[in-house]
Scaffold this motif. Sequence first.
Motif, PDB file in Angstrom:
ATOM      1  N   TYR A  97       0.802  -1.170  -0.040  1.00 26.98           N
ATOM      2  CA  TYR A  97      -0.095  -0.022   0.000  1.00 26.98           C
ATOM      3  C   TYR A  97       0.952   1.232   0.061  1.00 26.98           C
ATOM      4  CZ  TYR A  97      -4.994   1.626   0.382  1.00 26.98           C
ATOM      5  OH  TYR A  97      -6.205   2.054   0.118  1.00 26.98           O
ATOM      6  N   LEU A  98       1.983   1.144   0.918  1.00 20.29           N
ATOM      7  CA  LEU A  98       2.868   2.587   0.782  1.00 20.29           C
ATOM      8  C   LEU A  98       3.678   2.511  -0.424  1.00 20.29           C
ATOM      9  CD1 LEU A  98       4.394   2.357   4.272  1.00 20.29           C
ATOM     10  CD2 LEU A  98       3.222   3.960   3.483  1.00 20.29           C
ATOM     11  N   ILE A 101       1.166   4.568  -2.867  1.00 19.91           N
ATOM     12  CA  ILE A 101       1.046   5.666  -2.608  1.00 19.91           C
ATOM     13  C   ILE A 101       2.380   6.544  -2.832  1.00 19.91           C
ATOM     14  CG2 ILE A 101       0.929   7.191  -0.573  1.00 19.91           C
ATOM     15  CD1 ILE A 101      -0.648   5.363   0.979  1.00 19.91           C
ATOM     16  N   THR A 105       1.396   9.289  -5.635  1.00 16.37           N
ATOM     17  CA  THR A 105       1.679  10.732  -5.401  1.00 16.37           C
ATOM     18  C   THR A 105       2.897  11.297  -6.363  1.00 16.37           C
ATOM     19  OG1 THR A 105       3.064  10.138  -3.479  1.00 16.37           O
ATOM     20  CG2 THR A 105       0.725  10.999  -3.134  1.00 16.37           C
ATOM     21  N   LEU A 108       1.232  12.303  -9.345  1.00 12.08           N
ATOM     22  CA  LEU A 108       0.450  13.602  -9.133  1.00 12.08           C
ATOM     23  C   LEU A 108       1.479  14.727  -9.184  1.00 12.08           C
ATOM     24  CD1 LEU A 108      -2.212  12.775  -6.442  1.00 12.08           C
ATOM     25  CD2 LEU A 108      -2.587  13.258  -8.906  1.00 12.08           C
ATOM     26  N   ARG A 111       2.801  15.510 -12.974  1.00  9.46           N
ATOM     27  CA  ARG A 111       1.845  16.111 -13.682  1.00  9.46           C
ATOM     28  C   ARG A 111       1.327  17.331 -13.623  1.00  9.46           C
ATOM     29  NH1 ARG A 111      -2.500  16.899 -12.296  1.00  9.46           N
ATOM     30  NH2 ARG A 111      -3.508  17.592 -14.350  1.00  9.46           N
ATOM     31  N   ASP A 112       1.888  17.781 -12.258  1.00  7.80           N
ATOM     32  CA  ASP A 112       1.450  19.227 -11.669  1.00  7.80           C
ATOM     33  C   ASP A 112       2.501  20.134 -12.096  1.00  7.80           C
ATOM     34  OD1 ASP A 112       0.496  21.546 -10.392  1.00  7.80           O
ATOM     35  OD2 ASP A 112       0.083  20.273  -8.799  1.00  7.80           O
ATOM     36  N   SER A 114       2.515  23.283 -11.288  1.00 11.89           N
ATOM     37  CA  SER A 114       2.465  24.426 -10.239  1.00 11.89           C
ATOM     38  C   SER A 114       3.292  24.035  -8.912  1.00 11.89           C
ATOM     39  CB  SER A 114       0.879  24.726  -9.632  1.00 11.89           C
ATOM     40  OG  SER A 114       0.642  23.734  -8.643  1.00 11.89           O
ATOM     41  N   VAL A 116       2.218  23.579  -6.211  1.00 12.28           N
ATOM     42  CA  VAL A 116       1.553  22.313  -5.142  1.00 12.28           C
ATOM     43  C   VAL A 116       2.282  21.188  -5.422  1.00 12.28           C
ATOM     44  CG1 VAL A 116      -0.863  21.136  -5.104  1.00 12.28           C
ATOM     45  CG2 VAL A 116      -0.699  23.604  -5.319  1.00 12.28           C
ATOM     46  N   ALA A 119       3.985  19.843  -2.549  1.00 12.32           N
ATOM     47  CA  ALA A 119       3.137  19.109  -1.692  1.00 12.32           C
ATOM     48  C   ALA A 119       3.231  17.594  -1.767  1.00 12.32           C
ATOM     49  CB  ALA A 119       1.876  19.830  -1.530  1.00 12.32           C
ATOM     50  N   HIS A 120       2.850  17.356  -3.048  1.00 17.00           N
ATOM     51  CA  HIS A 120       2.757  15.775  -3.451  1.00 17.00           C
ATOM     52  C   HIS A 120       4.121  15.279  -3.321  1.00 17.00           C
ATOM     53  CE1 HIS A 120      -1.243  16.109  -5.141  1.00 17.00           C
ATOM     54  NE2 HIS A 120      -0.979  17.190  -5.903  1.00 17.00           N
ATOM     55  N   ILE A 123       4.789  14.533   0.275  1.00 11.40           N
ATOM     56  CA  ILE A 123       3.813  13.272   0.921  1.00 11.40           C
ATOM     57  C   ILE A 123       4.461  11.917   0.298  1.00 11.40           C
ATOM     58  CG2 ILE A 123       1.800  12.079   0.654  1.00 11.40           C
ATOM     59  CD1 ILE A 123       0.280  15.006   0.825  1.00 11.40           C
ATOM     60  N   ILE A 126       7.661  11.272   2.311  1.00  3.62           N
ATOM     61  CA  ILE A 126       7.601  10.539   3.580  1.00  3.62           C
ATOM     62  C   ILE A 126       7.009   9.166   3.486  1.00  3.62           C
ATOM     63  CG2 ILE A 126       5.711  10.836   5.486  1.00  3.62           C
ATOM     64  CD1 ILE A 126       5.676  14.028   5.093  1.00  3.62           C
ATOM     65  N   ALA A 127       5.929   8.764   2.554  1.00  2.98           N
ATOM     66  CA  ALA A 127       5.710   7.390   2.496  1.00  2.98           C
ATOM     67  C   ALA A 127       6.943   6.548   2.040  1.00  2.98           C
ATOM     68  CB  ALA A 127       4.744   7.449   1.157  1.00  2.98           C
ATOM     69  N   LEU A 130       8.992   6.101   5.225  1.00  3.90           N
ATOM     70  CA  LEU A 130       8.450   5.110   5.928  1.00  3.90           C
ATOM     71  C   LEU A 130       8.451   3.689   5.758  1.00  3.90           C
ATOM     72  CD1 LEU A 130       4.896   6.966   6.774  1.00  3.90           C
ATOM     73  CD2 LEU A 130       6.886   6.656   8.269  1.00  3.90           C
TER      74      LEU A 130
END
Lengths: 199, 199, 199
Positions: A97-98, A101, A105, A108, A111-112, A114, A116, A119-120, A123, A126-127, A130
């Motif tokens: 699952y990690l 993620i 992300t 995300l 493809r971004d 900006s 923002v 932020a992706h 995250i 961090i995943a 972990l």
Amino acid sequence: MLGTVFVVGLIAFAASSIYFYFTGKQENGLNTAFLVSFVTLVSYVLMWQGEFTVTTDAGQPIFVTRWLFYGLSCTLLMLEIAQLKGITGGELAQLIYLTAIVMGTGFLAARDLSAVRWAHFVISSIAYILLVAKVLPAGGGAGRWTHSYIFFGWTVFPIVFLLAPTGVGLLGAGIANLLYLALDIYTKIVFNVQMARAE
Amino acid sequence: MLGTVFVVGLIAFAASSIYFYFTGKQENGLNTAFLVSFVTLVSYVLMWQGEFTVTTDAGQPIFVTRWLFYGLSCTLLMLEIAQLKGITGGELAQLIYLTAIVMGTGFLAARDLSAVRWAHFVISSIAYILLVAKVLPAGGGAGRWTHSYIFFGWTVFPIVFLLAPTGVGLLGAGIANLLYLALDIYTKIVFNVQMARAE
Amino acid sequence: MLGTVFVVGLIAFAASSIYFYFTGKQENGLNTAFLVSFVTLVSYVLMWQGEFTVTTDAGQPIFVTRWLFYGLSCTLLMLEIAQLKGITGGELAQLIYLTAIVMGTGFLAARDLSAVRWAHFVISSIAYILLVAKVLPAGGGAGRWTHSYIFFGWTVFPIVFLLAPTGVGLLGAGIANLLYLALDIYTKIVFNVQMARAE
């Protein structure tokens, strides 16, 4: 250059698909080495086609599907490492699952265009931390040799991401995708050849 | 207002991710409380960014990715409830699959501005009713306290959907997303805090 | 004609969803016959709505979501056949993964109007051949009756794909979708009725 990189990747993973199909370990009948190469082959066909891209202000293309396919191939690689280290059940589900993620992300963030996207990226990182913190200590000595693949293979991916057009743009799309190709060959082909020997 | 709602959601689920990571139950090593919060955090970052929206005739934005992320988080919540009620094997697979259909068709209903969205809404509602009809009687007395979350938490979602710009448009996007935030906190944070106490 | 085909499909799979929900086998509580019909119902609603299409140079529409939904329904059908033939564990995972690759690359081939779609088609076909080569010999005599569904049902799909606007365009979109409807009814309804009798 980009076209050449993708054609080389396409040929490399077509060849490794055939190789692992016939020689790959068939533990329980699940040939992960083959499936990883086969999924990566599809990923390179798609990038060679060049349709799913966004273009940065500096005019550099980003091939956003790469991370969706990593979501498929790296969950399989995680499964291989977990088996080697004797990780099963809920703990294995947590790692899978990690991994999903991290790559979701990552997609995300890629493809971004900006701010923002950072932020992706945070995250995703961090995943990833972990994930690595769970994988490394597990299994005692078993599967210790996989650590060099995690350090020199897996961890270089986010560094390339950071320097490439997806991040600060120090590297161009050509160099970035060449580095990703080298990392793909190292973590998906070389790794699985050694995995077969380790058994 | 919308921006504030999403930033509050972002902060709430960042905080609950950290909280559940360190205190969450680690049964079999799968920390579902943490994963649910972490996935919801990504969902709020994406809505705050505001890219994946459609706009109704009345000028109200619909954030369509919400339901895709519910597909990820609610299958995990269903897994928690199933474990509590002793539902396993094929019956559990059926519940997970139905949950995914509820959210998948919810996504289709949300991103569609034509009358066809009502067909998706009806199919989603049927799948939801079949789901609840399976979950409520299962397990005898075990996990009975989860029923209030299902009635007051889960079932309010489709009612908000119906009244919001996704449905008849009686509520504006601001109020709708504020209600969703309250429901998210109730079903994903408060629920998991009580889940930890119930063990 | 296209609208009629999709409405007939919609009604057929709404009816079969209800039928299998009440009569379908509940082995372990997983009613695959119902879920296959229910997912296919959603697929027909989406095609009837007609939003996710690409149009060929010859002006023929291609409904690209069809293959994504086949990815959901056919992995369930594969699970049914595997259970009948006693295929489990890693070997089952391999079949499910290959089925997902067949449909995922089928989706990529369908939505691509350039010559690159043939590369996706070839990869999809290779995955399909590997899949069939695994399924047919497995289980000895058990589940032998499923072979006629695989030969006359499953294998006709890529032939229609080849002749339809997705391939060389000998068939129009109307005829192609009518043939797909017949195949859907044969492989997802007739098959499951016989599956229920075989037990």
